[in-house]
Enzyme design. Structure first.
Site, short mmCIF file in Angstrom:
data_model
loop_
_atom_site.label_atom_id
_atom_site.label_comp_id
_atom_site.label_asym_id
_atom_site.label_seq_id
_atom_site.Cartn_x
_atom_site.Cartn_y
_atom_site.Cartn_z
N ASN A 161 0.87 -1.18 0.00
CA ASN A 161 0.00 0.00 0.00
C ASN A 161 0.90 1.23 0.00
O ASN A 161 1.56 1.52 0.99
CB ASN A 161 -0.89 -0.04 1.26
CG ASN A 161 -1.67 1.23 1.45
OD1 ASN A 161 -1.80 2.05 0.54
ND2 ASN A 161 -2.22 1.41 2.65
N LYS A 205 0.05 4.30 -0.15
CA LYS A 205 -0.58 5.46 0.50
C LYS A 205 -0.42 6.73 -0.36
O LYS A 205 -0.44 6.64 -1.57
CB LYS A 205 -0.01 5.66 1.91
CG LYS A 205 -0.04 4.37 2.72
CD LYS A 205 0.19 4.60 4.18
CE LYS A 205 0.31 3.26 4.89
NZ LYS A 205 0.18 3.36 6.31
N HIS A 262 -9.46 0.85 5.14
CA HIS A 262 -8.15 0.99 5.81
C HIS A 262 -8.33 1.84 7.06
O HIS A 262 -9.14 2.78 7.08
CB HIS A 262 -7.15 1.63 4.84
CG HIS A 262 -5.74 1.58 5.36
ND1 HIS A 262 -5.27 2.48 6.28
CD2 HIS A 262 -4.73 0.71 5.12
CE1 HIS A 262 -4.00 2.16 6.57
NE2 HIS A 262 -3.65 1.10 5.88
N GLU A 284 -6.70 4.19 8.22
CA GLU A 284 -6.52 5.63 8.00
C GLU A 284 -7.80 6.25 7.43
O GLU A 284 -8.13 7.40 7.73
CB GLU A 284 -5.31 5.88 7.08
CG GLU A 284 -4.01 5.63 7.85
CD GLU A 284 -2.84 5.15 7.00
OE1 GLU A 284 -2.86 5.29 5.78
OE2 GLU A 284 -1.88 4.62 7.61
N GLU A 341 -5.38 -5.69 10.36
CA GLU A 341 -4.35 -4.70 10.60
C GLU A 341 -4.59 -4.03 11.95
O GLU A 341 -5.37 -3.06 12.04
CB GLU A 341 -4.36 -3.63 9.51
CG GLU A 341 -4.10 -4.17 8.12
CD GLU A 341 -3.50 -3.09 7.23
OE1 GLU A 341 -2.37 -3.29 6.77
OE2 GLU A 341 -4.14 -2.05 7.03
N GLY A 374 2.44 1.48 10.90
CA GLY A 374 3.39 2.59 10.81
C GLY A 374 4.09 2.92 12.12
O GLY A 374 4.69 3.97 12.25
N SER A 424 3.42 -2.96 10.24
CA SER A 424 4.88 -3.01 10.38
C SER A 424 5.49 -4.34 9.94
O SER A 424 6.40 -4.86 10.60
CB SER A 424 5.29 -2.65 11.82
OG SER A 424 4.87 -1.32 12.11
C1 PEP Z 1 -0.72 -0.23 6.07
O1 PEP Z 1 -0.73 0.94 5.77
O2 PEP Z 1 -1.64 -0.96 5.69
C2 PEP Z 1 0.38 -0.74 6.87
C3 PEP Z 1 0.31 -1.95 7.34
O3 PEP Z 1 1.44 0.11 7.10
P1 PEP Z 1 2.87 -0.27 7.75
O4 PEP Z 1 3.35 -1.53 7.07
O5 PEP Z 1 3.75 0.89 7.48
O6 PEP Z 1 2.63 -0.52 9.20
#
Ligand code: PEP
Length: 251
Positions: free
Chosen positions: A10, A12, A96, A98, A168, A174, A214
């Protein structure tokens, strides 16, 4: 039948069109070397067309980072599922954290997006996840169950069989904090059991459940070794070619 692993990146709100095409071409080359797993990249909307053309004939799939539910109309700022079909984009990330946290997208909206995508042949990658406060209050399973049930409200078993779920944990996105492989496996097994009870065993066995939060080269192998973890949704590490290549080539 064993589930085919899926590694999704992703991107973003990052990368210019030129940068996105350059990274996509490199990722597609790595993906072409793996015939036992799927690779998906989700560029920002501005780069979807160029990236779709750049990797169009390769084995790499493109996903959008969101999708509207109507085909067209007065929905300023939204991109419809038929517009994605027009660009040759077969998948869409939906719900997501976010989107849920920063843009206040509700489960109802997520559900409309999932149904709109499915109705137009787009495979949803439905994201769900608990916050740190919810985990600490012992509400993880309750929250996930309700996000999954509401996100899939009104979908039949046949419709659900086509989706991808991404677990997630919000506290791991992040932040550099990853759920341990045991924590992630526990949730994935729970979600599969929930899908089995709500739909059918064969459907639950077919649905790919990705872990996101992460994921990095140094933790991907142990996560992917878990029986109910079928792939990864990767944010930060997907923007660095070497890291994402190593994640795609998980052992
Ligand atoms: C994401 O944005 O879906 C995500 C898992 O980000 P990160 O890998 O940076 O934690």
């Amino acid at each position: 039948m064993p589930r085919r692993p899926l590694i999704a990146g992703n991107w973003k709100m990052h990368l210019s069109v030129a940068q996105a095409v350059e990274l996509a071409e490199k990722v597609a080359e790595v993906a072409a070397g793996c015939n036992d797993r799927d690779v998906v990249i989700a560029p920002p909307f501005t780069a979807l067309d160029a990236v779709s053309k750049a990797v169009g004939k390769t084995s790499t799939f493109i996903a959008s980072q969101n999708v509207a539910w109507e085909k067209e109309g007065a929905f300023t700022g939204e991109i419809s599922p038929t517009m994605l079909v027009d660009l040759g984009v077969p998948m869409a990330i939906i719900g997501h954290s976010e989107r849920r946290q920063i843009f206040q997208e509700s489960d109802k909206m997520v559900n409309l997006r999932v149904k709109g995508a499915l109705a137009n042949g787009i495979v949803p990658i439905l994201c769900i996840g608990e916050t740190l406060g919810q985990r600490e209050a012992d509400m993880t399973f309750k929250v996930l169950e309700s996000q999954l049930a509401e996100g899939l409200e009104g979908c039949t078993s046949e419709m659900v069989g086509d989706i991808v779920v991404a677990y997630e944990p919000v506290w791991a996105i992040g932040t550099g904090k990853t759920a341990s492989k045991e924590q992630a496996q526990e949730v994935h097994a729970y979600l599969r059991q929930f899908l089995e009870e709500k739909y059918r065993k064969d459907i639950a066995q077919k649905i790919r459940i990705l872990y996101g939060g992460s994921v990095k080269p140094d933790n991907v192998d142990s996560l992917m070794a878990q029986p109910d973890i079928d792939g990864a949704l990767v944010g930060g590490a997907a923007l660095k070619f070497e890291s994402f290549a190593r994640i795609i080539n998980f052992i």
